[in-house]
Design a protein around this motif. Structure first.
Motif, PDB file in Angstrom:
ATOM      1  N   ALA A 121       0.827  -1.204   0.000  1.00  0.00           N
ATOM      2  CA  ALA A 121       0.000   0.000   0.000  1.00  0.00           C
ATOM      3  C   ALA A 121       0.863   1.255   0.000  1.00  0.00           C
ATOM      4  O   ALA A 121       0.574   2.231  -0.707  1.00  0.00           O
ATOM      5  N   ARG A 122       1.929   1.241   0.794  1.00  0.00           N
ATOM      6  CA  ARG A 122       2.833   2.398   0.833  1.00  0.00           C
ATOM      7  C   ARG A 122       3.514   2.596  -0.522  1.00  0.00           C
ATOM      8  O   ARG A 122       3.673   3.729  -0.991  1.00  0.00           O
ATOM      9  N   LYS A 123       3.914   1.485  -1.137  1.00  0.00           N
ATOM     10  CA  LYS A 123       4.588   1.576  -2.441  1.00  0.00           C
ATOM     11  C   LYS A 123       3.644   2.140  -3.493  1.00  0.00           C
ATOM     12  O   LYS A 123       4.030   3.029  -4.279  1.00  0.00           O
ATOM     13  N   ILE A 124       2.412   1.642  -3.530  1.00  0.00           N
ATOM     14  CA  ILE A 124       1.434   2.137  -4.511  1.00  0.00           C
ATOM     15  C   ILE A 124       1.196   3.626  -4.318  1.00  0.00           C
ATOM     16  O   ILE A 124       1.199   4.407  -5.275  1.00  0.00           O
ATOM     17  N   THR A 125       1.010   4.035  -3.074  1.00  0.00           N
ATOM     18  CA  THR A 125       0.738   5.449  -2.792  1.00  0.00           C
ATOM     19  C   THR A 125       1.910   6.323  -3.202  1.00  0.00           C
ATOM     20  O   THR A 125       1.731   7.369  -3.832  1.00  0.00           O
ATOM     21  N   ALA A 126       3.124   5.885  -2.854  1.00  0.00           N
ATOM     22  CA  ALA A 126       4.304   6.688  -3.178  1.00  0.00           C
ATOM     23  C   ALA A 126       4.503   6.794  -4.686  1.00  0.00           C
ATOM     24  O   ALA A 126       4.801   7.889  -5.209  1.00  0.00           O
ATOM     25  N   ARG A 127       4.356   5.692  -5.401  1.00  0.00           N
ATOM     26  CA  ARG A 127       4.575   5.720  -6.849  1.00  0.00           C
ATOM     27  C   ARG A 127       3.511   6.557  -7.554  1.00  0.00           C
ATOM     28  O   ARG A 127       3.799   7.274  -8.512  1.00  0.00           O
ATOM     29  N   LEU A 128       2.262   6.439  -7.112  1.00  0.00           N
ATOM     30  CA  LEU A 128       1.211   7.252  -7.719  1.00  0.00           C
ATOM     31  C   LEU A 128       1.438   8.735  -7.446  1.00  0.00           C
ATOM     32  O   LEU A 128       1.212   9.584  -8.326  1.00  0.00           O
ATOM     33  N   ALA A 129       1.875   9.059  -6.246  1.00  0.00           N
ATOM     34  CA  ALA A 129       2.145  10.452  -5.914  1.00  0.00           C
ATOM     35  C   ALA A 129       3.279  11.009  -6.778  1.00  0.00           C
ATOM     36  O   ALA A 129       3.200  12.137  -7.289  1.00  0.00           O
ATOM     37  N   ASP A 130       4.349  10.207  -6.964  1.00  0.00           N
ATOM     38  CA  ASP A 130       5.458  10.647  -7.816  1.00  0.00           C
ATOM     39  C   ASP A 130       4.991  10.847  -9.254  1.00  0.00           C
ATOM     40  O   ASP A 130       5.361  11.829  -9.911  1.00  0.00           O
ATOM     41  N   ALA A 131       4.197   9.893  -9.754  1.00  0.00           N
ATOM     42  CA  ALA A 131       3.724   9.984 -11.139  1.00  0.00           C
ATOM     43  C   ALA A 131       2.801  11.181 -11.319  1.00  0.00           C
ATOM     44  O   ALA A 131       2.861  11.869 -12.341  1.00  0.00           O
ATOM     45  N   ARG A 132       1.943  11.415 -10.346  1.00  0.00           N
ATOM     46  CA  ARG A 132       1.036  12.567 -10.444  1.00  0.00           C
ATOM     47  C   ARG A 132       1.824  13.870 -10.520  1.00  0.00           C
ATOM     48  O   ARG A 132       1.498  14.756 -11.307  1.00  0.00           O
ATOM     49  N   GLU A 133       2.883  13.956  -9.739  1.00  0.00           N
ATOM     50  CA  GLU A 133       3.723  15.158  -9.786  1.00  0.00           C
ATOM     51  C   GLU A 133       4.459  15.256 -11.115  1.00  0.00           C
ATOM     52  O   GLU A 133       4.521  16.327 -11.732  1.00  0.00           O
ATOM     53  N   GLY A 134       5.029  14.130 -11.568  1.00  0.00           N
ATOM     54  CA  GLY A 134       5.783  14.151 -12.814  1.00  0.00           C
ATOM     55  C   GLY A 134       4.935  14.478 -14.022  1.00  0.00           C
ATOM     56  O   GLY A 134       5.387  15.142 -14.958  1.00  0.00           O
ATOM     57  N   LEU A 135       3.684  14.029 -14.015  1.00  0.00           N
ATOM     58  CA  LEU A 135       2.780  14.276 -15.137  1.00  0.00           C
ATOM     59  C   LEU A 135       1.983  15.564 -14.974  1.00  0.00           C
ATOM     60  O   LEU A 135       1.259  15.960 -15.894  1.00  0.00           O
ATOM     61  N   GLU A 136       2.103  16.167 -13.789  1.00  0.00           N
ATOM     62  CA  GLU A 136       1.287  17.339 -13.456  1.00  0.00           C
ATOM     63  C   GLU A 136      -0.189  17.011 -13.650  1.00  0.00           C
ATOM     64  O   GLU A 136      -0.974  17.786 -14.214  1.00  0.00           O
ATOM     65  N   ALA A 137      -0.554  15.810 -13.193  1.00  0.00           N
ATOM     66  CA  ALA A 137      -1.930  15.335 -13.324  1.00  0.00           C
ATOM     67  C   ALA A 137      -2.760  15.820 -12.140  1.00  0.00           C
ATOM     68  O   ALA A 137      -2.227  16.208 -11.085  1.00  0.00           O
ATOM     69  N   ASP A 138      -4.071  15.777 -12.316  1.00  0.00           N
ATOM     70  CA  ASP A 138      -4.956  16.263 -11.261  1.00  0.00           C
ATOM     71  C   ASP A 138      -5.826  15.154 -10.684  1.00  0.00           C
ATOM     72  O   ASP A 138      -6.871  15.411 -10.099  1.00  0.00           O
ATOM     73  N   ASP A 166      -7.342  12.285  -8.259  1.00  0.00           N
ATOM     74  CA  ASP A 166      -7.465  12.095  -6.819  1.00  0.00           C
ATOM     75  C   ASP A 166      -6.655  10.869  -6.415  1.00  0.00           C
ATOM     76  O   ASP A 166      -6.844   9.774  -6.970  1.00  0.00           O
ATOM     77  N   LEU A 167      -5.768  11.024  -5.475  1.00  0.00           N
ATOM     78  CA  LEU A 167      -4.841   9.949  -5.131  1.00  0.00           C
ATOM     79  C   LEU A 167      -5.571   8.727  -4.573  1.00  0.00           C
ATOM     80  O   LEU A 167      -5.239   7.587  -4.915  1.00  0.00           O
ATOM     81  N   ASP A 168      -6.579   8.943  -3.718  1.00  0.00           N
ATOM     82  CA  ASP A 168      -7.317   7.811  -3.157  1.00  0.00           C
ATOM     83  C   ASP A 168      -8.060   7.039  -4.245  1.00  0.00           C
ATOM     84  O   ASP A 168      -8.069   5.809  -4.250  1.00  0.00           O
ATOM     85  N   THR A 169      -8.680   7.773  -5.175  1.00  0.00           N
ATOM     86  CA  THR A 169      -9.408   7.115  -6.266  1.00  0.00           C
ATOM     87  C   THR A 169      -8.460   6.329  -7.152  1.00  0.00           C
ATOM     88  O   THR A 169      -8.750   5.193  -7.544  1.00  0.00           O
ATOM     89  N   ALA A 170      -7.312   6.925  -7.479  1.00  0.00           N
ATOM     90  CA  ALA A 170      -6.336   6.247  -8.335  1.00  0.00           C
ATOM     91  C   ALA A 170      -5.776   5.012  -7.643  1.00  0.00           C
ATOM     92  O   ALA A 170      -5.593   3.961  -8.266  1.00  0.00           O
TER      93      ALA A 170
END
Length: 338
Positions: free
Chosen positions: A51-68, A70-74
């Protein structure tokens, strides 16, 4: 010398998953089996470490892509796709061609049909995105005259395994006893010159009117690689497809496949692009931008880019500058014939 008390094949999850669970799910039908896979994926994602890995990787990708997104939904959607992704194309095994093809919602099939109708070669540019193995399954079920220049996938359907073994041999189910598929498979460690031989075989296949599937997101540190950016990070990716497109005049058709509920897949084939000499780097940049857009729109389909243990986006460091003279020259048949 250590002694293994329990054989390795009994402690690995893969034999149980592919030899026991998947066959059992096939008997449930597509809707019920997909529900089980979604629930299993969410169960697996409850592991605190995962769970920590998924959250961290999604957060990094969201920042890198400048995506909008929702982290919980993703995170919830990606968890639901974990077991679907691991099922590969196996739940399509044993179906008739008609039944298997009916599980796909296809956009852009007319682009593929038109390219095949030219009677010349074409390059299908794939990625390790979503149901990429199901996309291969769709192509062989549709009898596309095809070879695949990629690393051989394991734990796939009987149909895909059979095609890998027989395509291009005297036992070819489509009667195409030329360019054996076994001669196109790539490996991370190949003897010197083997990679170039694969590229030359792909060139010959294209010139003879076959389609060649190549993945454009493979981190690769070789002379056939070019720099780019993916998920906001610098990468070097295998780009022989761009050189082949220029040399052979073959159109490039990106292909993407997403998982959908009920055991269905959404397959998209982009319009063809023809590359001009000198346009290879621009083509690589455009393709990686297209892949970024696909991930931004559906982060739950980017399991390989976010979670694979090779950490492929970090493992291959970019070179400070790109020397185009390092790209191996692929013979141009028109120049050779004058």
């Amino acid at each position: 010398m250590s002694v293994r008390l329990i054989p390795g094949h009994l402690t690995s999850w893969k034999p149980w998953y592919y030899r026991a669970l998947i066959p059992a799910l096939q008997r449930l039908g597509p809707e019920r089996s997909d529900s089980v896979l979604e629930a299993l994926g969410r169960l697996v994602a409850l592991s605190p470490r995962r769970a920590r890995k998924i959250t961290a990787r999604l957060a990094d990708a969201r920042e890198g892509l400048e995506a909008d997104w929702d982290l919980d939904t993703a995170r919830n959607a990606l968890a639901g796709n974990l077991a679907r992704f691991s099922a590969r194309d196996c739940l399509l095994s044993g179906l008739s061609d008609e039944a298997a093809l009916s599980r796909f919602d296809v956009t852009g099939a007319e682009h593929l049909d038109a390219a095949i109708g030219r009677g010349k070669g074409l390059i299908l540019l794939g990625a390790h995105f979503g149901g990429y193995l199901a996309a291969m399954h769709w192509l062989i079920r549709r009898r596309v005259p095809l070879r695949m220049m990629l690393q051989r996938p394991r734990h796939v359907s009987e149909e895909l395994t059979r095609w890998f073994n027989r395509a291009g041999t005297p036992d070819d189910p489509d009667g195409e006893a030329r360019h054996p598929q076994s001669a196109f498979f790539l490996r991370r460690s190949m003897p010197a010159g083997e990679g170039v031989l694969r590229v030359l075989r792909a060139r010959s296949a294209l010139l003879e009117g076959l389609a060649v599937l190549i993945h454009g997101d493979v981190a690769w540190d070789s002379r056939c690689a070019r720099p780019g950016r993916l998920l906001g990070r610098p990468v070097r990716v295998e780009s022989a497809w761009a050189d082949l497109a220029v040399v052979t005049g073959s159109p490039v058709l990106p292909i993407f496949c997403e998982h959908r509920r009920g055991g269905r897949f959404g397959l998209t084939i982009d319009p063809p692009r023809f590359l001009a000499p000198g346009g290879q780097q621009d083509a690589v940049d455009r393709y990686l931008a297209r892949l970024d857009a696909a991930i931004a729109a559906a982060p739950a389909e980017a399991i390989s880019h976010l979670l694979w243990p090779t950490d492929r986006l970090d493992r291959v460091a970019p070179r400070p500058s790109w020397d185009r003279s390092q790209v191996p020259r692929i013979p141009n048949p028109e120049a050779a014939t004058g």
